[in-house]
Every structure is written in structure tokens, then in C-alpha cells.
Design a protein around this motif. Structure first.
Motif, PDB file in Angstrom:
ATOM      1  N   GLY A   1       4.204   9.092 -12.690  1.00  0.00           N
ATOM      2  CA  GLY A   1       4.337   8.278 -12.634  1.00  0.00           C
ATOM      3  C   GLY A   1       4.747   7.693 -10.938  1.00  0.00           C
ATOM      4  O   GLY A   1       3.553   6.250 -10.733  1.00  0.00           O
ATOM      5  N   GLN A   2       5.503   8.821 -10.288  1.00  0.00           N
ATOM      6  CA  GLN A   2       6.010   7.990  -9.172  1.00  0.00           C
ATOM      7  C   GLN A   2       4.671   8.111  -8.336  1.00  0.00           C
ATOM      8  O   GLN A   2       4.705   6.886  -7.343  1.00  0.00           O
ATOM      9  N   LEU A   3       3.445   8.945  -7.853  1.00  0.00           N
ATOM     10  CA  LEU A   3       2.784   8.485  -7.586  1.00  0.00           C
ATOM     11  C   LEU A   3       1.643   7.167  -7.830  1.00  0.00           C
ATOM     12  O   LEU A   3       1.030   6.355  -7.034  1.00  0.00           O
ATOM     13  N   SER A   4       1.707   7.135  -9.599  1.00  0.00           N
ATOM     14  CA  SER A   4       1.271   5.818  -9.531  1.00  0.00           C
ATOM     15  C   SER A   4       1.963   5.121  -9.207  1.00  0.00           C
ATOM     16  O   SER A   4       1.410   3.370  -9.101  1.00  0.00           O
ATOM     17  N   LYS A   5       2.877   4.042  -8.773  1.00  0.00           N
ATOM     18  CA  LYS A   5       3.627   3.562  -8.836  1.00  0.00           C
ATOM     19  C   LYS A   5       3.398   2.815  -7.843  1.00  0.00           C
ATOM     20  O   LYS A   5       3.510   1.469  -7.298  1.00  0.00           O
ATOM     21  N   GLU A   6       3.294   4.246  -6.398  1.00  0.00           N
ATOM     22  CA  GLU A   6       2.871   3.680  -5.487  1.00  0.00           C
ATOM     23  C   GLU A   6       1.418   3.237  -5.011  1.00  0.00           C
ATOM     24  O   GLU A   6       1.494   2.366  -4.329  1.00  0.00           O
ATOM     25  N   VAL A   7       0.262   3.695  -6.147  1.00  0.00           N
ATOM     26  CA  VAL A   7      -0.721   2.725  -6.012  1.00  0.00           C
ATOM     27  C   VAL A   7      -0.825   1.817  -6.710  1.00  0.00           C
ATOM     28  O   VAL A   7      -2.302   1.419  -7.212  1.00  0.00           O
ATOM     29  N   GLY A   8      -0.297   1.304  -7.322  1.00  0.00           N
ATOM     30  CA  GLY A   8      -0.360  -0.366  -7.917  1.00  0.00           C
ATOM     31  C   GLY A   8       0.386   0.451  -9.588  1.00  0.00           C
ATOM     32  O   GLY A   8      -0.710  -0.712 -10.106  1.00  0.00           O
ATOM     33  N   TRP A   9       0.324   0.652 -10.119  1.00  0.00           N
ATOM     34  CA  TRP A   9       0.641   0.954 -11.446  1.00  0.00           C
ATOM     35  C   TRP A   9       1.232  -0.044 -12.069  1.00  0.00           C
ATOM     36  O   TRP A   9       3.395   0.521 -11.366  1.00  0.00           O
ATOM     37  N   ASN A  10       2.291  -1.072 -12.322  1.00  0.00           N
ATOM     38  CA  ASN A  10       3.147  -1.989 -12.133  1.00  0.00           C
ATOM     39  C   ASN A  10       4.503  -2.281 -13.235  1.00  0.00           C
ATOM     40  O   ASN A  10       5.318  -2.779 -14.144  1.00  0.00           O
ATOM     41  N   HIS A  11       3.830  -0.901 -14.270  1.00  0.00           N
ATOM     42  CA  HIS A  11       5.358  -0.269 -15.346  1.00  0.00           C
ATOM     43  C   HIS A  11       5.672   0.590 -16.006  1.00  0.00           C
ATOM     44  O   HIS A  11       6.565   0.834 -16.136  1.00  0.00           O
ATOM     45  N   TYR A  12       6.460   0.958 -14.244  1.00  0.00           N
ATOM     46  CA  TYR A  12       7.156   2.110 -14.017  1.00  0.00           C
ATOM     47  C   TYR A  12       8.631   2.178 -14.192  1.00  0.00           C
ATOM     48  O   TYR A  12       9.104   3.077 -15.656  1.00  0.00           O
ATOM     49  N   ASP A  13       8.906   1.074 -14.328  1.00  0.00           N
ATOM     50  CA  ASP A  13      10.660   0.534 -14.268  1.00  0.00           C
ATOM     51  C   ASP A  13      10.834   0.314 -16.259  1.00  0.00           C
ATOM     52  O   ASP A  13      11.701   0.536 -16.392  1.00  0.00           O
ATOM     53  N   THR A  14       9.494  -0.162 -16.588  1.00  0.00           N
ATOM     54  CA  THR A  14       9.352  -0.730 -18.369  1.00  0.00           C
ATOM     55  C   THR A  14       9.619   0.566 -18.939  1.00  0.00           C
ATOM     56  O   THR A  14      10.061   0.464 -20.198  1.00  0.00           O
TER      57      THR A  14
END
Length: 206
Positions: A144-157
Motif C-alpha cells: 500500500g505504501q509503495l502504491s501510494k508513492e507511485v500514483g495510487w490515490n486511495h490509500y487514505d480512503t
């Protein structure tokens, strides 16, 4: 879920929290090919060996691999944790054959724990757990942390929804414990009332 045997559940729900990505994917791939339906939840909590900076650099190198004339033809670079895990499993399955395509269709992947899977029993895979497979002191990062760094926008949601789900399940668990206590208490009262009649009933019990 027993690998290589005829024992199969209708559906196996795996909680992917703190499982190693490759090890979990290989076990899931084998189960899918043997005919098992598998649902993997909490994909954002999957662990990768190696620190976040190292994994991010690897992913950015992967993003540069594309078709020059028409990039939409592939390769497709998924950013969501569930889709990254799905793609990892796909690489371990002959997905271009009928057998492989049918196996891949038996897999479902999710971030968080959506209904109805929040009410079902979730399993872990000991052979893929980080605590058993990653050596002590080695660096790791979460998908999840990696995805957030590379453009995934739904980590906080997803994080917010997970907190709500945990609060709700905590309330449900406390209620379940209270009901269990009341049941034990009620059984004791009934036993006291029946007394000597219990021996007669024991003979006809299943």
C-alpha cells in the motif's frame, strides 16, 4: 484448502496482511490451478522484502518499460495493490490457455475487507507469513505504501474505511462474548433445575 488433495472449500478467504508477496502469490496460483476459489483481502498490507526506496526505484524502472509507438498496447502498469498482486499471480499461471484463464477467473482480490467478506472466516498462509519467512532485521515495505508513492490515490480512503470496519467488528465481538457468557449461565441454571433428570436425558442424547 489442502494443496494437491481433493479436499476443497467452496471459497477460501485469505487475509493477506503481512504475507510476503511472491510466496503468497505462488501458493494462491497453485490452489487456483487445482480448482479452488480464492478471495484475497487487505492486499494493501502485503509485505515486500527490501526497503521502500529500493522498491520504488524498481517500480519506476518497470514504469519505463512500454511500447514506443502505442503505449496503451502494453505492458499495463497497475498501481493499485490488489491489481499488482493479481498481476503477480497471473505471471505464475499459464493464463493464455483455457485452463489458466479459468484458474485466474477463480481469483478475487480486494483492498481492505469489503462486505460480505468482513463477516466470513479469514485464513492466513503460514508458509508466506513475514514473521516466519523474512530474516530478523531485514528491511521490508508494505504494498500500500509503495502504491501510494507511485500514483495510487486511495490509500487514505482505504485506511479510513478499515478503521471504521475494525470499530464495528470490535462492538460485534464484545456482544458475541456477552451472549456466550449468558448462554453458559443459562445452561447452569437449567442443569440445576433438572438435577437427577439429566441422567435419564443423557441416554437419549445424540
Amino acid at each position: 484448502m489442502v494443496c494437491g488433495s481433493a479436499v476443497m472449500a467452496r471459497r477460501v478467504v485469505i487475509d493477506a496482511r503481512h504475507h510476503m508477496l511472491g510466496r503468497l502469490a505462488s501458493i494462491v496460483a497453485k490452489e487456483l490451478l487445482s480448482g479452488q476459489r480464492v478471495v484475497v483481502v487487505r492486499c494493501e498490507e502485503i509485505a515486500l522484502s527490501g526497503g521502500l526506496v529500493r522498491q520504488k526505484m524498481k517500480f519506476l524502472r518497470f514504469l519505463r518499460k512500454r511500447m514506443n509507438t502505442k503505449p496503451s498496447h502494453g505492458p499495463i502498469h497497475f498501481r493499485a495493490p490488489a491489481k499488482i498482486f493479481w498481476r503477480t499471480v497471473r505471471g505464475m499461471i499459464p493464463h493464455k490457455t483455457k485452463r489458466g484463464a479459468a484458474a485466474l477467473a477463480r481469483l478475487k482480490v480486494f483492498e481492505g475487507v469489503p462486505p460480505p467478506y468482513d463477516k466470513l472466516k479469514r485464513m492466513v498462509v503460514p508458509d508466506a507469513l513475514k514473521v516466519l519467512r523474512l530474516q530478523k532485521g531485514h528491511k521490508y515495505c508494505l504494498l500500500g505504501q509503495l502504491s501510494k508513492e507511485v500514483g495510487w490515490n486511495h490509500y487514505d480512503t482505504i485506511k479510513e474505511l478499515e478503521e471504521k470496519r475494525k470499530e464495528k467488528s470490535k462492538v460485534a465481538y464484545e456482544r458475541k462474548k456477552q451472549l456466550a457468557k449468558l448462554r453458559v449461565k443459562a445452561e447452569k441454571v437449567v442443569e440445576e433445575k433438572l438435577g437427577s433428570q439429566l441422567d435419564i436425558l443423557a441416554a437419549v442424547k445424540y
